[in-house]
Design an enzyme around this catalytic site. Sequence first.
Site, PDB file in Angstrom:
ATOM      1  N   ASP A  68       0.852  -1.277  -0.059  1.00 12.56           N
ATOM      2  CA  ASP A  68       0.197   0.066  -0.006  1.00 12.56           C
ATOM      3  C   ASP A  68       0.918   1.267   0.091  1.00 12.56           C
ATOM      4  O   ASP A  68       0.328   2.492  -0.044  1.00 12.56           O
ATOM      5  CB  ASP A  68      -0.853   0.034   1.269  1.00 12.56           C
ATOM      6  CG  ASP A  68      -1.905   1.153   1.243  1.00 12.56           C
ATOM      7  OD1 ASP A  68      -2.555   1.365   0.211  1.00 12.56           O
ATOM      8  OD2 ASP A  68      -1.860   1.827   2.416  1.00 12.56           O
ATOM      9  N   SER A  87      -6.788   5.606   0.178  1.00  6.49           N
ATOM     10  CA  SER A  87      -7.139   4.267  -0.379  1.00  6.49           C
ATOM     11  C   SER A  87      -8.538   3.827  -0.151  1.00  6.49           C
ATOM     12  O   SER A  87      -9.103   4.307   0.728  1.00  6.49           O
ATOM     13  CB  SER A  87      -6.353   3.261   0.043  1.00  6.49           C
ATOM     14  OG  SER A  87      -4.732   3.410   0.006  1.00  6.49           O
ATOM     15  N   GLN A 107      -5.449  -1.323  -6.847  1.00  2.95           N
ATOM     16  CA  GLN A 107      -6.044  -0.561  -5.862  1.00  2.95           C
ATOM     17  C   GLN A 107      -6.760   0.709  -6.377  1.00  2.95           C
ATOM     18  O   GLN A 107      -6.537   1.304  -7.493  1.00  2.95           O
ATOM     19  CB  GLN A 107      -5.095  -0.107  -4.717  1.00  2.95           C
ATOM     20  CG  GLN A 107      -5.740   0.855  -3.756  1.00  2.95           C
ATOM     21  CD  GLN A 107      -4.314   1.300  -2.804  1.00  2.95           C
ATOM     22  OE1 GLN A 107      -3.871   2.554  -3.127  1.00  2.95           O
ATOM     23  NE2 GLN A 107      -3.954   0.621  -1.763  1.00  2.95           N
TER      24      GLN A 107
END
Length: 293
Positions: A210, A234, A284
């Site tokens: 991430d 996110s 993502q």
Amino acid sequence: MSQPGATGQAAVDQLLSVLDLDHTGEQTFRGMSPPVGPQRVYGGQVAGQALVAAGRTVAPERLVHSLHGYFVRPGDPAEPIEYQVENVRDGRSFSVRRSVALQHDRPIFFMSASFQRQEEGLDHQASAPLDVPGPDEVPTMTDRLSRYPERLGIWGQIPRPIDVRYVGEPGWVRPGDRPAEPHQRVWMRIDGKLPDDPLLHACALTYASDLTLLDSVLSVHGEVWGPGGVVGASLDHALWFHRPFRADEWFLYDCWSPSASGARGLAAGRMLTTDGRHIASAVQEGLLRRVGA
């Protein structure tokens, strides 16, 4: 706990303590955040902890092969995070778990993860990118930060358990300092030694996944994070594990963005070892909004 600003094995040991959840019930766990960090819980941390919780309810011979999660609320790093795991299914080959992270009795993240017993089958992969300089040929994070002393504040305070080396310009440089590039490529490794537990390496890779992925959306436009650029968060995260790996050995995180619209950007990435083995893939979507100078 190590002191703020730790690097190397001291920072890795702190990461291991963050991933070492307290077992509070049959399928419930409690996790903590580092004593010094961002104003909200880092997404890779809560995803990694959620995978720890799920993995501890699965037979160790079944290895995680995919996870899919949604970030629904910002996490408070000053508060413990409770993880509740649901056993969705244990089949002959696969086990599926749902792991929900809660603070103040409200979900901040939820994830489904699937685990598989080892099997043999077809094996192929796309070619690795050519002419990418190796990790020893690109600047270290310390080298890059020396050009931007205003960034030393937060980076000097938080532990850095991951050795991150950008092949191109990172998204935290000043506006105008970043050329537009279709790919963002970053060499990464856990900056110390990890135990041999495959679940722990998967959780560490989840933690790292991430860190720079959403930045590839900005890279297409030569945009940067912060004043004069973009702020973001996110929204969801998916990760697939393809081949055995060690997260404390170098891997190239090759990321790109197939689409951005409606104040959202989609980012995809693949992780490859130094000898070109494709070990994992990530996708993502993130919220991205322009901010003034």
